[in-house]
Design a protein around this motif. Structure first.
Motif, short mmCIF file in Angstrom:
data_model
loop_
_atom_site.label_atom_id
_atom_site.label_comp_id
_atom_site.label_asym_id
_atom_site.label_seq_id
_atom_site.Cartn_x
_atom_site.Cartn_y
_atom_site.Cartn_z
N GLU A 1 -6.15 7.92 2.97
CA GLU A 1 -5.97 8.10 4.84
C GLU A 1 -5.11 6.77 5.31
O GLU A 1 -4.83 6.58 6.16
CB GLU A 1 -7.26 7.81 4.84
N ALA B 1 -10.17 6.69 0.52
CA ALA B 1 -10.03 6.12 1.97
C ALA B 1 -8.50 5.61 1.45
O ALA B 1 -8.13 5.01 2.98
CB ALA B 1 -11.25 4.95 1.80
N ARG C 1 -13.06 0.74 -4.14
CA ARG C 1 -11.69 0.65 -2.92
C ARG C 1 -11.06 -0.65 -2.59
O ARG C 1 -8.90 0.18 -1.36
CB ARG C 1 -12.52 0.96 -1.56
#
Length: 157
Positions: free
Chosen positions: A153, A150, A122
């Motif tokens: 977003e 993630a 991430r």
């Protein structure tokens, strides 16, 4: 059939996805189907930085295509892969963070093995520029579960 055919096919697909991302081909097609002509033409590749993660046959062939389009190529890989790239005179990023943060496109070319599962995190994806593209023609298991969602977003690739 030539022995390098799978490498060539994978490299061509990778570069087609880079072009599609840069030129926003899916968005252009959707606009055309909705009755609008052309959106902005997207970005050119000349002068953009392509980060290639992995120093194998596929990635080296993608580098050939990228350089033909005037792209700068930079590498990241395992310690052994980075050593091979440097021995071949290829530019290697100063750090993993620099690799992800400074690339306009990152293309993943790593075999899925227990030690590479989730190798793209991430934090790697969040370090990328909001305008960067992430191309994975390897295996989805190389990306940490939930990392891509993630990043998307958060407005990343």
């Amino acid at each position: 059939m030539h022995a390098d055919t799978p490498s060539i096919a994978a490299a061509e697909l990778t570069f087609a996805l880079i072009l599609s991302t840069a030129r926003q081909i899916p968005q252009q097609m959707a606009a055309l189907q909705a009755g609008r002509w052309q959106l902005a033409p997207g970005q050119t590749l000349r002068g953009r930085r392509l980060g290639l993660y992995g120093y194998g046959r596929f990635a080296r062939q993608v580098a050939v295509y990228a350089r033909a389009f005037g792209m700068e190529v930079v590498w990241w890989a395992s310690e052994a892969g980075r050593a091979r790239a440097l021995a071949d005179g290829e530019p290697v990023a100063a750090s993993r963070a620099a690799f992800f943060g400074e690339s306009d496109f990152v293309s993943l070319h790593v075999r899925l093995k227990p030690e590479t599962r989730g190798i793209i995190t991430r934090d790697d994806l969040l370090a990328m520029k909001p305008t960067a593209g992430f191309i994975n023609t390897s295996r989805s298991g190389l990306v940490e579960p939930g990392a891509l969602i993630a990043a998307l977003e958060a407005g990343r690739p």
